[in-house]
Design an enzyme around this catalytic site. Structure first.
Site, mmCIF file in Angstrom:
data_model
loop_
_atom_site.group_PDB
_atom_site.id
_atom_site.type_symbol
_atom_site.label_atom_id
_atom_site.label_comp_id
_atom_site.label_asym_id
_atom_site.label_seq_id
_atom_site.Cartn_x
_atom_site.Cartn_y
_atom_site.Cartn_z
ATOM 1 N N GLU A 76 1.962 -33.373 -21.628
ATOM 2 C CA GLU A 76 3.050 -33.904 -21.326
ATOM 3 C C GLU A 76 3.806 -34.940 -21.984
ATOM 4 O OE1 GLU A 76 2.914 -32.366 -16.064
ATOM 5 O OE2 GLU A 76 2.658 -34.434 -16.651
ATOM 6 N N ALA A 126 -2.708 -32.617 -8.031
ATOM 7 C CA ALA A 126 -3.863 -33.975 -8.294
ATOM 8 C C ALA A 126 -4.834 -33.497 -8.266
ATOM 9 C CB ALA A 126 -3.657 -35.105 -7.523
ATOM 10 N N GLY A 153 -7.311 -31.587 -9.684
ATOM 11 C CA GLY A 153 -7.967 -31.056 -11.302
ATOM 12 C C GLY A 153 -7.427 -32.580 -11.804
ATOM 13 N N ASN A 198 5.236 -40.333 -14.730
ATOM 14 C CA ASN A 198 6.938 -39.905 -13.920
ATOM 15 C C ASN A 198 6.926 -40.270 -12.532
ATOM 16 O OD1 ASN A 198 7.299 -37.703 -15.663
ATOM 17 N ND2 ASN A 198 5.392 -35.993 -14.909
ATOM 18 N N GLY A 239 -0.579 -37.780 -17.121
ATOM 19 C CA GLY A 239 -1.805 -38.617 -17.539
ATOM 20 C C GLY A 239 -1.658 -39.990 -16.630
ATOM 21 N N GLY A 281 -0.350 -34.999 -1.068
ATOM 22 C CA GLY A 281 0.410 -35.916 -1.771
ATOM 23 C C GLY A 281 -0.666 -36.544 -3.661
ATOM 24 N N THR A 299 -12.769 -25.818 -14.694
ATOM 25 C CA THR A 299 -12.538 -25.701 -13.227
ATOM 26 C C THR A 299 -12.205 -24.362 -12.586
ATOM 27 O OG1 THR A 299 -10.440 -26.683 -13.110
ATOM 28 C CG2 THR A 299 -12.203 -28.221 -13.086
ATOM 29 N N LEU A 300 -12.073 -24.182 -10.898
ATOM 30 C CA LEU A 300 -12.303 -23.163 -10.630
ATOM 31 C C LEU A 300 -11.847 -23.272 -8.573
ATOM 32 C CD1 LEU A 300 -15.082 -21.948 -11.706
ATOM 33 C CD2 LEU A 300 -13.188 -20.898 -12.354
ATOM 34 N N ARG A 335 -6.212 -34.489 1.631
ATOM 35 C CA ARG A 335 -5.257 -35.614 1.644
ATOM 36 C C ARG A 335 -3.686 -35.133 1.101
ATOM 37 N NH1 ARG A 335 -9.330 -40.996 2.071
ATOM 38 N NH2 ARG A 335 -8.490 -40.894 -0.545
HETATM 39 P P1 ATP Z 1 -4.245 -28.900 -9.866
HETATM 40 O O1 ATP Z 1 -3.568 -28.251 -10.916
HETATM 41 O O2 ATP Z 1 -3.320 -28.496 -8.305
HETATM 42 O O3 ATP Z 1 -4.193 -30.422 -10.199
HETATM 43 P P2 ATP Z 1 -6.062 -27.607 -10.910
HETATM 44 O O4 ATP Z 1 -5.759 -26.271 -10.592
HETATM 45 O O5 ATP Z 1 -6.193 -28.697 -12.355
HETATM 46 O O6 ATP Z 1 -5.292 -28.435 -9.974
HETATM 47 P P3 ATP Z 1 -8.666 -26.632 -10.155
HETATM 48 O O7 ATP Z 1 -9.026 -25.897 -10.519
HETATM 49 O O8 ATP Z 1 -7.637 -26.526 -8.526
HETATM 50 O O9 ATP Z 1 -7.151 -28.048 -10.786
HETATM 51 O O10 ATP Z 1 -9.200 -27.465 -8.820
HETATM 52 C C1 ATP Z 1 -10.169 -28.908 -9.794
HETATM 53 C C2 ATP Z 1 -11.541 -28.817 -8.814
HETATM 54 O O11 ATP Z 1 -11.119 -29.752 -7.198
HETATM 55 C C3 ATP Z 1 -12.395 -28.126 -8.362
HETATM 56 O O12 ATP Z 1 -13.710 -28.033 -9.635
HETATM 57 C C4 ATP Z 1 -13.093 -28.544 -7.215
HETATM 58 O O13 ATP Z 1 -14.053 -29.243 -7.365
HETATM 59 C C5 ATP Z 1 -12.224 -29.172 -6.545
HETATM 60 N N1 ATP Z 1 -11.258 -28.854 -4.967
HETATM 61 C C6 ATP Z 1 -10.010 -27.471 -6.072
HETATM 62 N N2 ATP Z 1 -10.177 -27.192 -4.566
HETATM 63 C C7 ATP Z 1 -10.489 -27.296 -3.658
HETATM 64 C C8 ATP Z 1 -10.865 -27.172 -2.459
HETATM 65 N N3 ATP Z 1 -9.786 -25.703 -1.601
HETATM 66 N N4 ATP Z 1 -12.295 -27.164 -1.464
HETATM 67 C C9 ATP Z 1 -13.060 -27.999 -2.601
HETATM 68 N N5 ATP Z 1 -12.613 -28.822 -3.725
HETATM 69 C C10 ATP Z 1 -11.786 -28.312 -4.525
#
Ligand code: ATP
Length: 302
Positions: free
Chosen positions: A137, A248, A250, A11, A41, A286, A218-219, A284
């Site tokens: 997507e 980004a 995740g 995108n 992707g 972006g 992921t949490l 960071r």
């Molecule tokens: P997004 O949609 O924003 O790309 P997501 O919801 O798919 O994220 P998350 O579970 O929020 O994914 O994050 C993925 C991984 O990134 C987490 O398992 C962790 O290792 C890391 N992470 C995310 N937020 C943080 C944070 N605030 N501090 C440190 N590590 C983080």
């Protein structure tokens, strides 16, 4: 080094900053526009390439003025673009409005991503790959064709990040080697609450029971859990950082995890490597611009 193929979206994110969102029917002035290459992707492909993977992208751009910039950006990050197709019409666009409050509104126009067809899934590219990564997507029929091809070819690790989430047909679970979901996706798919690592493990086990070879949840700042069909359970804590923009996170985690695996790193170590990569990305602003290189990730782990 073994190859990673990302089959998914590309995108152009068109980001406009506003003081506050317009009301229906209202016209307002924005503060300035940025054009930022994105798409799940493409983001995962960039993350895997920067983390040391040999990455080929299979997807599509349109026949518009955004297409060259999207291809150029992927290439600059080291992603192979020989298999990115040109389709009639516009490239995938995301119209993102960010208010001074930090809230955002996003309208997706799938454009050429919606035209990545099952017959575009070139098996000669998939054959012999270490891993193939999919998201939600591009059309589901294309994802399903890729999953079936990988199973038939054998030896290719099929990684699926079902985002944005929609139900996975029961019979498709068995085609997935690694399912990567965030808390919301884990809840949506498993039907179980997911608010902490313990609940995430229970949800992961439920999704393994449905047929996925392994599941990673992921949490965010609470880390990530992993369960597989052999009964292995792992937890990778998130690193303590000051997050400024989690966009980004995740995608960075997934790209780094698969790149580490393609370089022979065992899953427990790969999860720590991926957590370190994502932790840098959230410090960071972006999407692609925030994704770290392998050297940076290794330095942060030293
Ligand atoms: P997004 O949609 O924003 O790309 P997501 O919801 O798919 O994220 P998350 O579970 O929020 O994914 O994050 C993925 C991984 O990134 C987490 O398992 C962790 O290792 C890391 N992470 C995310 N937020 C943080 C944070 N605030 N501090 C440190 N590590 C983080």
């Amino acid at each position: 080094m073994s190859r990673i193929v990302v089959v998914g979206s590309i995108n152009m994110d068109i980001v406009n900053q506003v003081e506050k969102f317009p009301l229906p029917g209202e016209t307002i002035h924005g503060k300035g526009v940025d054009y930022l290459p994105g798409g799940k992707g493409a983001n995962q492909a960039v993350a895997a390439a920067l983390a040391g993977g040999q990455v080929e992208m299979l997807g599509a751009v349109g026949e518009d003025s955004f297409a060259p910039a999207l291809l150029e950006s992927l290439g600059r990050y080291g992603v192979g673009t020989k298999h990115v197709l040109r389709k009639p019409g516009t490239s995938g666009l995301a119209f993102i409005t960010v208010a001074d409050s930090g809230e955002n509104q996003i309208i997706l126009a799938e454009g050429s991503n919606g035209q990545v067809r099952p017959e575009d899934a070139d098996e000669s590219l998939l054959a012999g790959a270490h891993a193939v990564i999919l998201q939600n997507e591009i059309p589901w029929e294309t994802n399903l064709r890729v999953m079936q091809a990988c199973r038939r070819l054998g030896g290719v690790r099929l990684v699926y990040n079902p985002a944005p989430v929609h139900p996975i047909p029961e019979e498709a679970y068995g085609l997935i080697d690694l399912l990567v979901v965030n808390e919301t996706e884990a809840e949506g798919l498993s039907g179980l609450p997911v608010t902490n690592a313990e609940e995430a493990s229970a949800a992961a086990e439920e999704l393994v029971r449905r047929g996925a070879g392994s599941v990673l949840v992921t949490l965010g700042s609470k880390g990530a859990v992993y369960s597989d069909a052999e009964g292995e359970s792992l937890f990778a804590p998130a690193r303590k950082v000051r997050a400024v923009d989690t966009t980004a996170a995740g995608d960075t985690f997934i790209g780094a995890l698969v790149a580490a695996g393609s370089n022979g790193m065992p899953i427990a170590e790969a999860m720590s490597f991926a957590a370190a990569a994502a932790a840098i990305a959230v410090t960071r602003p972006g999407a692609q611009a925030s994704i770290p290189s392998r050297e940076e990730i290794e330095r942060s782990l030293a």
